[in-house]
Design an enzyme around this catalytic site. Sequence first.
Site, PDB file in Angstrom:
ATOM      1  N   LYS A  36      -1.806   4.777  -4.149  1.00  0.00           N
ATOM      2  CA  LYS A  36      -2.292   5.533  -4.618  1.00  0.00           C
ATOM      3  C   LYS A  36      -1.012   6.257  -4.511  1.00  0.00           C
ATOM      4  O   LYS A  36      -1.192   6.470  -3.142  1.00  0.00           O
ATOM      5  CB  LYS A  36      -3.726   6.080  -4.074  1.00  0.00           C
ATOM      6  CG  LYS A  36      -4.675   4.844  -4.107  1.00  0.00           C
ATOM      7  CD  LYS A  36      -5.854   5.164  -3.999  1.00  0.00           C
ATOM      8  CE  LYS A  36      -7.132   4.426  -2.866  1.00  0.00           C
ATOM      9  NZ  LYS A  36      -6.513   3.863  -1.907  1.00  0.00           N
ATOM     10  N   ASP A  69       0.868  -1.277   0.050  1.00  0.00           N
ATOM     11  CA  ASP A  69      -0.039   0.023   0.191  1.00  0.00           C
ATOM     12  C   ASP A  69       0.733   1.673  -0.361  1.00  0.00           C
ATOM     13  O   ASP A  69       2.237   1.362   0.194  1.00  0.00           O
ATOM     14  CB  ASP A  69      -1.072  -0.296   0.996  1.00  0.00           C
ATOM     15  CG  ASP A  69      -2.206  -0.469   1.160  1.00  0.00           C
ATOM     16  OD1 ASP A  69      -2.357  -0.757  -0.573  1.00  0.00           O
ATOM     17  OD2 ASP A  69      -2.904  -0.098   2.177  1.00  0.00           O
ATOM     18  N   MET A 129      -7.121  10.574   7.656  1.00  0.00           N
ATOM     19  CA  MET A 129      -7.630  10.963   6.711  1.00  0.00           C
ATOM     20  C   MET A 129      -8.494  12.147   6.650  1.00  0.00           C
ATOM     21  O   MET A 129      -9.452  12.438   6.152  1.00  0.00           O
ATOM     22  CB  MET A 129      -8.488   9.970   5.774  1.00  0.00           C
ATOM     23  CG  MET A 129      -7.591   8.480   5.630  1.00  0.00           C
ATOM     24  SD  MET A 129      -8.613   6.998   4.700  1.00  0.00           S
ATOM     25  CE  MET A 129      -9.233   6.589   6.329  1.00  0.00           C
TER      26      MET A 129
HETATM   27  N1  SAH Z   1      -4.174   0.864   8.162  1.00  0.00           N
HETATM   28  C1  SAH Z   1      -3.969   2.405   8.934  1.00  0.00           C
HETATM   29  C2  SAH Z   1      -4.828   3.867   8.229  1.00  0.00           C
HETATM   30  C3  SAH Z   1      -4.968   3.818   6.842  1.00  0.00           C
HETATM   31  S1  SAH Z   1      -5.847   4.940   6.811  1.00  0.00           S
HETATM   32  C4  SAH Z   1      -3.728   2.716  10.376  1.00  0.00           C
HETATM   33  O1  SAH Z   1      -4.259   1.577  11.271  1.00  0.00           O
HETATM   34  O2  SAH Z   1      -2.888   3.636  10.810  1.00  0.00           O
HETATM   35  C5  SAH Z   1      -4.476   6.837   5.787  1.00  0.00           C
HETATM   36  C6  SAH Z   1      -4.418   7.646   6.986  1.00  0.00           C
HETATM   37  O3  SAH Z   1      -3.929   7.540   8.249  1.00  0.00           O
HETATM   38  C7  SAH Z   1      -4.097   8.347   6.979  1.00  0.00           C
HETATM   39  O4  SAH Z   1      -4.551   9.470   6.076  1.00  0.00           O
HETATM   40  C8  SAH Z   1      -3.733   9.682   8.077  1.00  0.00           C
HETATM   41  O5  SAH Z   1      -4.774  10.287   8.583  1.00  0.00           O
HETATM   42  C9  SAH Z   1      -3.162   7.947   8.597  1.00  0.00           C
HETATM   43  N2  SAH Z   1      -1.786   7.510   8.947  1.00  0.00           N
HETATM   44  C10 SAH Z   1      -1.310   6.320   8.170  1.00  0.00           C
HETATM   45  N3  SAH Z   1      -0.371   6.686   8.536  1.00  0.00           N
HETATM   46  C11 SAH Z   1       0.713   7.483   8.918  1.00  0.00           C
HETATM   47  C12 SAH Z   1       1.969   8.083  10.082  1.00  0.00           C
HETATM   48  N4  SAH Z   1       2.444   7.482  10.252  1.00  0.00           N
HETATM   49  N5  SAH Z   1       1.474   9.079  10.437  1.00  0.00           N
HETATM   50  C13 SAH Z   1       0.200   9.493  10.403  1.00  0.00           C
HETATM   51  N6  SAH Z   1      -1.098   9.534  10.272  1.00  0.00           N
HETATM   52  C14 SAH Z   1      -0.999   8.208   9.760  1.00  0.00           C
END
Ligand code: SAH
Length: 490
Positions: free
Chosen positions: A57, A35, A171
């Site tokens: 994406k 991803d 998000m």
């Molecule tokens: N499965 C992921 C979330 C996916 S949705 C999880 O558990 O973290 C994608 C969103 O996750 C992004 O838009 C952001 O809001 C958040 N995100 C993912 N990685 C991040 C990071 N390292 N720091 C801050 N926000 C993050």
Amino acid sequence: MTGHVYFVGAGPGAPGLLTRDAHRAIQTAHVLLVDALVSPAVLNDIRWDATVVDVGKRGGQSGPAQEQITERLIHEARAGRKVVRLKGGDPTTFGRLSEEIEGLQKYGIPWSVVPGITAACAAAAAAGFSLTDRDLSASLTLLTGHRRVGGPNPELDWQAASRSGTVAVYMGVLQAHDNVDKLLQAGVPPETPVLIVRRASWNDEQMWQTRLADLPDAIDRYSIRPPAVWIVGDVTTNARIGVRRPNNGNVVLLRPAGQDNGWKDRLEQTGRQVLWFPLQRTIPAPDIGRRLSELAENPGDYAIFTSPNAVRYWLDAHTSAGHDVRSWSGVRIASTGEATTAALAAAGIRCDLTSHSSGGAGELATILANNQPAVATIFQAADGQSEGFTKLATAGWQLTYCRTHKKELRGDGRLLQLAASRNWINAIIWTSSSQVEGVTRLAPEMLRGQWIHIAIGDPTAQALVSAGVPEPVKATHPDLESVVNVLDQN
Ligand code: SAH
């Protein structure tokens, strides 16, 4: 035989935040579907023949559709492969896990889920505060700021979400305006503190504190782009955003497999995230077993070893052919450098003659040529040079070459393409010109980005220039400390 699909949480970014199960799955997968929010640094140690598929994406471009991803999972697993579906953070959190599992269930494909550290937890860890607090917050809501267009979409109950505690919005950067309006309408006080954490645990992690009503402005003012979570609630007053991890950037290392781990470990200790992607590895020469059997009959007077690898593959070949080194008991042993002598010593074999590594074969030949001409076997790599020993041949020595091992190039460079296309790279360390050839073939985009190219040795630097890199930086010495110096200065 059907394969298996592992839905693996890659964690928020830093490779140290992978679970051991996740790491094991990554190390052993035949195919990895990766991803967008997964850091290339978690993909160290993939199999030599693994296929990496970038399904993220990026930059506004859409990746493959969800159905295509599920189809690919099914296809690979039905072909008997071990498939890792690598998702950022935790796969069960905003990761469309159930949709993909449903697809596999229809075909009876076995699957498992390996959890990961989700973004909200990584953000709280980065800022050193507690998401729940016995005085300030009795609940934690993980909420998506972005709703699916056209889906059944239950309307979010912002009021309920915000009533008793902390809200972490995923998000929600691009939708912040609208999300904040809804929270304010739901009665959340405008002065409620908010913490924004971008790229938690990556080398370029950033944090900001603001008030709920000011969040949209802060996002504009600081040009905050996804991926970031924002956390609303009184608990964020305990956040300590001054404490930053060292931002020393990300490094790609191309050193061949089988060489020591020291480089990667040391670069990590200097606060860098490292992707070590060997382009070459050594494998035994195909006929080494047969050659050793022949030589055992007639071992000659001298056995000359030209590299630690020659020693290693020579020893291994004895073992796999069911022999041991006693067939060489009457033979004098010589080596062309200290490291080779040390490799022999480690196997309990004392060298009778050693040249300095700097003098190599030429120096050894000069020493040996003082003796009566004799019969010698030279153990070396398939592409090893013979010039150094010319002097011996001229002096009447009878030389036989035994090729112990050869180089093999990696077939798939898609992990490098992924790192380059995501602009993850700050520096690439090139340790030989053959790496430049390998990258030209497997991932030419690595030669074009805005990162620093550090070359060890003149031939490597020249190969880079010929490949179109205008100004590679040369390390003064062919060692790790020189490389770290160059990195520190650039
Ligand atoms: N499965 C992921 C979330 C996916 S949705 C999880 O558990 O973290 C994608 C969103 O996750 C992004 O838009 C952001 O809001 C958040 N995100 C993912 N990685 C991040 C990071 N390292 N720091 C801050 N926000 C993050």
